[in-house]
Design an enzyme around this catalytic site. Structure first.
Site, mmCIF file in Angstrom:
data_model
loop_
_atom_site.group_PDB
_atom_site.id
_atom_site.type_symbol
_atom_site.label_atom_id
_atom_site.label_comp_id
_atom_site.label_asym_id
_atom_site.label_seq_id
_atom_site.Cartn_x
_atom_site.Cartn_y
_atom_site.Cartn_z
ATOM 1 N N GLU A 154 -1.536 -9.860 -6.301
ATOM 2 C CA GLU A 154 -1.486 -10.540 -7.609
ATOM 3 C C GLU A 154 -0.593 -9.765 -8.585
ATOM 4 O O GLU A 154 0.162 -10.338 -9.361
ATOM 5 C CB GLU A 154 -2.894 -10.659 -8.209
ATOM 6 C CG GLU A 154 -3.848 -11.510 -7.392
ATOM 7 C CD GLU A 154 -4.653 -10.700 -6.373
ATOM 8 O OE1 GLU A 154 -4.109 -9.739 -5.796
ATOM 9 O OE2 GLU A 154 -5.817 -11.052 -6.167
ATOM 10 N N GLU A 204 0.823 -1.203 0.000
ATOM 11 C CA GLU A 204 0.000 0.000 0.000
ATOM 12 C C GLU A 204 0.861 1.259 0.000
ATOM 13 O O GLU A 204 2.096 1.185 0.084
ATOM 14 C CB GLU A 204 -0.971 -0.053 1.191
ATOM 15 C CG GLU A 204 -1.935 -1.224 1.022
ATOM 16 C CD GLU A 204 -3.028 -1.298 2.070
ATOM 17 O OE1 GLU A 204 -2.967 -0.563 3.082
ATOM 18 O OE2 GLU A 204 -3.961 -2.100 1.865
ATOM 19 N N CYS A 244 -1.770 -4.524 -5.607
ATOM 20 C CA CYS A 244 -2.326 -5.776 -5.102
ATOM 21 C C CYS A 244 -1.257 -6.872 -5.108
ATOM 22 O O CYS A 244 -0.274 -6.807 -5.872
ATOM 23 C CB CYS A 244 -3.476 -6.238 -5.989
ATOM 24 S SG CYS A 244 -4.995 -5.297 -5.765
HETATM 25 N N1 THU Z 1 -5.991 -6.663 -2.396
HETATM 26 C C1 THU Z 1 -5.136 -7.536 -2.987
HETATM 27 O O1 THU Z 1 -3.909 -7.450 -2.811
HETATM 28 N N2 THU Z 1 -5.651 -8.504 -3.776
HETATM 29 C C2 THU Z 1 -6.980 -8.722 -3.952
HETATM 30 O O2 THU Z 1 -7.351 -9.636 -4.676
HETATM 31 C C3 THU Z 1 -7.968 -7.874 -3.279
HETATM 32 C C4 THU Z 1 -7.422 -6.692 -2.581
HETATM 33 C C5 THU Z 1 -5.432 -5.638 -1.510
HETATM 34 C C6 THU Z 1 -5.472 -4.234 -2.028
HETATM 35 C C7 THU Z 1 -5.407 -3.448 -0.731
HETATM 36 O O3 THU Z 1 -4.038 -3.326 -0.346
HETATM 37 C C8 THU Z 1 -6.111 -4.324 0.267
HETATM 38 O O4 THU Z 1 -6.155 -5.619 -0.295
HETATM 39 C C9 THU Z 1 -7.526 -3.873 0.611
HETATM 40 O O5 THU Z 1 -8.259 -3.678 -0.548
#
Ligand code: THU
Length: 142
Positions: free
Chosen positions: A65, A54, A63
């Site tokens: 992924e 983040e 994210c």
């Molecule tokens: N997030 C992911 O890393 N992958 C996902 O498939 C869903 C959401 C993360 C983004 C953010 O840092 C946190 O989860 C909350 O949305």
């Protein structure tokens, strides 16, 4: 039989699933506290890992992924995704967000699956292309 046989995908899958809980500790989820770890297994049987990262400028966060796909591209190789495993610190079942579905679509093979991991074990298995039907992809630009 060669000693260099690649382990079957389900063995790789289990190994990757077991690696994800420890990786959650490396997630940088300072703002949401929602930690996520992902593994991308390519069609050559190599696993590439990532966590969410983040940022104080919220939209600049990435994210898990996305980080894992970056690791796969950086590693070189086939760049074809056979499986994506996703674990959340909340231990909830998490499916890839819309933007990550598009990122996965760029590299997913026809049989690509999304696997949810809870407690280091695969708990759900979803065919990827059902999550992004009628998608826009590389072929549209050929
Ligand atoms: N997030 C992911 O890393 N992958 C996902 O498939 C869903 C959401 C993360 C983004 C953010 O840092 C946190 O989860 C909350 O949305």
């Amino acid at each position: 039989m060669s000693a260099n046989v690649t382990p079957p995908l389900d063995t790789l899958e289990q190994d990757a699933a077991r690696a994800l809980p420890a990786l959650l500790e490396r997630s940088y989820a300072r703002y949401s506290n929602f930690t996520v770890a992902a593994a991308v297994i390519d069609d050559e049987g190599r696993a590439h890992y990532g966590v969410n990262v983040e940022n104080a400028a919220y939209p600049s966060g990435t994210c898990a992924e996305q980080t894992a796909i970056g690791a796969m591209i950086t590693a070189g190789g086939s760049r074809r995704i056979a499986k994506v495993l996703i674990a959340a610190g909340s231990d909830a079942v998490v499916q890839p967000c819309g933007a990550c579905r598009q990122r996965i679509a760029e590299f997913a093979d026809e049989a690509c699956e999304i696997l949810s991991v809870q407690g280091g074990e695969v708990t759900t298995r979803t065919p990827f292309w059902g999550l992004l039907p009628q998608s826009f992809g590389p072929r549209d630009l050929d």
